[in-house]
Write an enzyme that holds these catalytic residues in place. Structure first.
Site, PDB file in Angstrom:
ATOM      1  N   SER A   1     -17.826 -95.632 129.195  1.00 18.59           N
ATOM      2  CA  SER A   1     -16.849 -96.207 128.267  1.00 18.59           C
ATOM      3  C   SER A   1     -16.592 -95.280 127.095  1.00 18.59           C
ATOM      4  CB  SER A   1     -17.382 -97.545 127.739  1.00 18.59           C
ATOM      5  OG  SER A   1     -16.644 -97.971 126.624  1.00 18.59           O
TER       6      SER A   1
ATOM      7  N   TYR B   1     -23.230-102.780 123.793  1.00 18.80           N
ATOM      8  CA  TYR B   1     -22.424-102.411 124.969  1.00 18.80           C
ATOM      9  C   TYR B   1     -22.368-100.886 125.111  1.00 18.80           C
ATOM     10  CZ  TYR B   1     -18.267-101.576 127.818  1.00 18.80           C
ATOM     11  OH  TYR B   1     -17.393-101.109 128.768  1.00 18.80           O
TER      12      TYR B   1
END
Length: 343
Positions: free
Chosen positions: A136, A161
């Site tokens: 990501s 995350y």
């Protein structure tokens, strides 16, 4: 530019095939006659009906096999690899979302760390030609230097995350080094489009409009220093992934492992994006649409700008996104109005 095209004699395992990107990639492969095995737990992080709609598009293909299961269950993954012996694995299954990770950390550890570990172990015991996995843009954390390049320092994640995605890159490198697993990590930058994720801002803004509620914009109303995002249309993302599938990394340095940014290389101000979304919805509905806007401070875990350098991916497979935000948002708006029967 030479790169290998998809070989439709291969078996592809896609984890998260009812997720946004996973469903588009699965359909593209199935359209080319590939055998696709998909595993997903259809969790309720967001609207399960939307996930079911994506699955319904894949089910008619005879070459599609769906397993309702969780990648964090080691036995399920081992049995799947033993039975189907995939040639190429694309790990898209993950608990997504920056803000949600602050409220629900357990599920991130379960899916993004344990689940990915199970995939790596299976690739070790049932060797594959290529493992592609989702990282990501959030790994760049509070990186001030733009555009973000793959060589940048990424040891300061600002959300759990992001930490799990950075961990995935480290784990993949280790397994690649120890067991010679060709692996490619993809750092995705704000992907959008029809059937997208309802937790993404553009989708949420549209929901709010039809609910008659204001949208919250986390930039303090500071238009000079507005948030920048590298919005990338889903079809462009899938083209880039498709080109990578049959092109595993060579062994460089200590491991056949590499990481690419996959984004638009053309950041837009958030307010420009919102204006384009208002126009797209106006076109779809045949009336003027204007959001009621409320400005608030930037949220913990958010970063002011995400902006990808995609030079490495271009050099590798000629990847260059072609969809403007105007065209991409129009396709989203048309789909949304039709899917939710809005007037």
């Amino acid at each position: 530019m030479g790169f290998n095209l998809i070989d439709n004699t291969k078996a592809f395992l896609i984890t998260g095939p009812v997720g946004f990107i996973g469903s588009y990639l699965s359909k593209k492969l199935l359209d080319q006659g590939c055998k696709v095995i998909g595993i997903d737990n259809l969790n309720d992080y967001y609207d399960v009906n939307l996930k079911q709609t994506r699955l319904d598009q894949l089910q008619p293909y005879e070459s599609f096999t769906f397993i309702n299961g969780d990648i964090s269950d080691k036995k399920t993954i081992n049995d799947l690899f033993a039975e189907y012996k995939p040639d190429i694995v694309v790990n898209m299954a993950a608990q997504a979302g920056v803000r949600y990770s602050i409220e629900n950390p357990d599920v991130y550890i379960q899916s993004n760390l344990i689940g990915f570990y199970n995939i790596l172990e299976a690739c070790r015991h049932y060797p594959v030609e290529h493992l592609i996995y989702a990282s990501s843009s959030s790994v760049y954390g509070a990186n001030k230097k733009v555009p973000f390049e793959e060589t940048d320092f990424v040891d300061n994640p600002v959300s759990l995350y992001a930490s799990t995605k950075k961990s995935n890159e480290l784990m993949a490198h280790t397994y690649s080094h120890l067991y010679n697993i060709p692996a490619t990590g993809l750092r995705f930058f704000t992907v959008y489009g029809p059937m997208g994720r309802p937790d993404m801002a553009y989708f949420g803004f549209t929901d709010k409009y039809f609910a008659g509620e204001p949208i919250k914009i986390f930039n303090n109303g500071d238009f000079e220093n507005d948030l920048y995002r590298d919005f990338t249309y889903i079809d462009d993302i899938v083209v880039g992934m498709e080109r990578l599938l049959g092109n595993p990394p060579e062994k460089e340095d200590s491991a056949p492992h590499r990481v690419f940014n996959i984004g638009n290389n053309s950041p837009e101000k958030l307010m420009t994006f919102i204006g384009a979304l208002e126009k797209a919805l106006s076109n779809a509905l045949g009336r003027n649409v204007e959001f009621n806007k409320v400005y608030e401070p930037i949220k913990p875990g958010d970063v002011p700008a995400t902006y990808a350098s995609t030079d490495l991916l271009y050099q590798a497979v000629g990847f260059k996104p072609e969809t403007s935000i105007q065209d991409g948002l129009q396709k989203f708006a048309d789909w949304y109005v039709d899917y939710y029967q809005k007037k």
